[in-house]
Design an enzyme around this catalytic site. Structure first.
Site, PDB file in Angstrom:
ATOM      1  N   ARG A 142       9.640   6.814  17.650  1.00  0.00           N
ATOM      2  CA  ARG A 142       8.225   7.106  17.126  1.00  0.00           C
ATOM      3  C   ARG A 142       7.811   8.357  16.465  1.00  0.00           C
ATOM      4  NH1 ARG A 142       4.493   8.356  22.343  1.00  0.00           N
ATOM      5  NH2 ARG A 142       5.716  10.440  23.149  1.00  0.00           N
TER       6      ARG A 142
ATOM      7  N   HIS B 223       5.279  -0.295  22.485  1.00  0.00           N
ATOM      8  CA  HIS B 223       4.190   0.343  23.428  1.00  0.00           C
ATOM      9  C   HIS B 223       2.909  -0.190  22.975  1.00  0.00           C
ATOM     10  CE1 HIS B 223       2.084   3.357  25.687  1.00  0.00           C
ATOM     11  NE2 HIS B 223       3.389   4.074  25.939  1.00  0.00           N
TER      12      HIS B 223
ATOM     13  N   ASP C 252       0.006   3.073  35.864  1.00  0.00           N
ATOM     14  CA  ASP C 252       1.257   3.152  35.068  1.00  0.00           C
ATOM     15  C   ASP C 252       2.346   2.500  35.605  1.00  0.00           C
ATOM     16  OD1 ASP C 252       3.034   4.109  33.154  1.00  0.00           O
ATOM     17  OD2 ASP C 252       2.661   6.259  33.261  1.00  0.00           O
TER      18      ASP C 252
ATOM     19  N   GLU D 157       2.754  -3.615  27.435  1.00  0.00           N
ATOM     20  CA  GLU D 157       3.766  -3.346  26.648  1.00  0.00           C
ATOM     21  C   GLU D 157       5.420  -4.231  27.080  1.00  0.00           C
ATOM     22  OE1 GLU D 157       4.445   0.800  27.370  1.00  0.00           O
ATOM     23  OE2 GLU D 157       2.129   1.139  27.849  1.00  0.00           O
TER      24      GLU D 157
END
Length: 278
Positions: A78, A148, A191, A253
């Site tokens: 990324r 993501h 998360d 994701e």
């Protein structure tokens, strides 16, 4: 954003238009629009300086998800510049391939030879992504990878995610459990990695205009699903995340992250996701 850093894929169908914008830094998809409505979230403070990972859209995570002893969190893909290998438009879709190969810089962190191909296919109300990892070296290696994806919404508390019930999950900050609800709703920090989830998820409340689109996410060889929203306190702690942005997004994701994939020399891994909006 500098136009030389982006590739804009377009597809028209009668009176409707569709587009996907890919930033070559990380091959990050920073926009997906269906008939003018944005379906992806990008932070109001996101940087496009070709130095820092882009906060939003669909960053591509490889060769490691999460903190990494060998290099930056979520790996180097990324924060690497990809090359556009090809782009073609057909009667019912537009298609492009982006690539990243090992370099002196990547081998300093991760001493393996590889080729990463990222296939992006745009058609009416759909975006299909495929990750292809080839081991071009003489030794085996293992990795994790993930799309993501930051989905745009007008109110995250009104979004729902279906397809997680019965899956074991782990919290990034500790704790685990089994998902018991048919629909996941988010009203606080989350998360969470759901392991070996069903291949299909249904999301409601998606979109930056109407905020009432339903989206199906179908995974291929990406067995896990990560759900993330930083909520108020953690959003405020991130320099590239607007303090008031967190109600406008939810990351859902598709990834191969709860265990590591292993590739022998000459072997290829493929995985991907198909997103259809209605």
């Amino acid at each position: 954003m500098d136009p030389k850093d982006t590739v804009v894929l377009k597809f028209d169908d009668n009176d409707s238009s569709y587009s996907a914008t890919v930033h070559l830094y990380g091959a990050t998809i920073v926009s997906w629009q269906c008939n003018g409505e944005e379906l992806l979230f990008v932070s109001s403070k996101a940087l496009f300086d070709n130095k820092k990972a882009i906060r939003g859209g669909i960053p591509l995570v490889f060769p490691n998800f999460g903190p990494w002893a060998l290099g930056p969190q979520h790996g180097f893909a990324r924060i690497s510049r990809f090359t556009k290998d090809s782009e073609e438009t057909f009667s019912d879709y537009t298609y492009a391939i982006f690539s990243l190969t090992d370099s002196d810089k990547t081998r300093e962190m991760w001493p393996h030879k590889f080729q990463l191909l990222y296939h992006v296919k745009l058609s009416k109300n759909s975006l299909e992504l495929s990750i292809e990892v080839r081991n071009t070296g003489e030794d085996s290696f293992d990795f994790t990878t993930l799309l993501h994806t930051y989905f745009r919404t007008n109110d995250v508390t009104k979004m729902t995610v279906q397809g997680l019930k019965g899956s074991q999950f782990e919290e990034r900050e500790g704790g685990s459990g089994v998902a018991s609800d048919d629909l996941l709703r988010v009203s606080q920090f989350i998360d969470r990695t759901y392991m070996n989830t069903t291949d299909k998820h249904t999301l409601t409340g998606v979109g930056g205009s109407s905020g009432d689109r339903t989206l199906t996410l179908t995974k291929q060889n990406l067995p896990d699903t990560v759900v993330w929203n930083p909520w108020q306190e953690k959003a405020a702690a991130m320099s590239d995340f607007g303090d008031n942005d967190y109600p406008l997004m939810l990351c859902v994701e598709a990834g191969y992250v709860s265990k590591r994939a292993t590739l022998e020399p000459g072997a290829t891994f493929t995985g991907g996701a198909l997103m259809i909006s209605s």
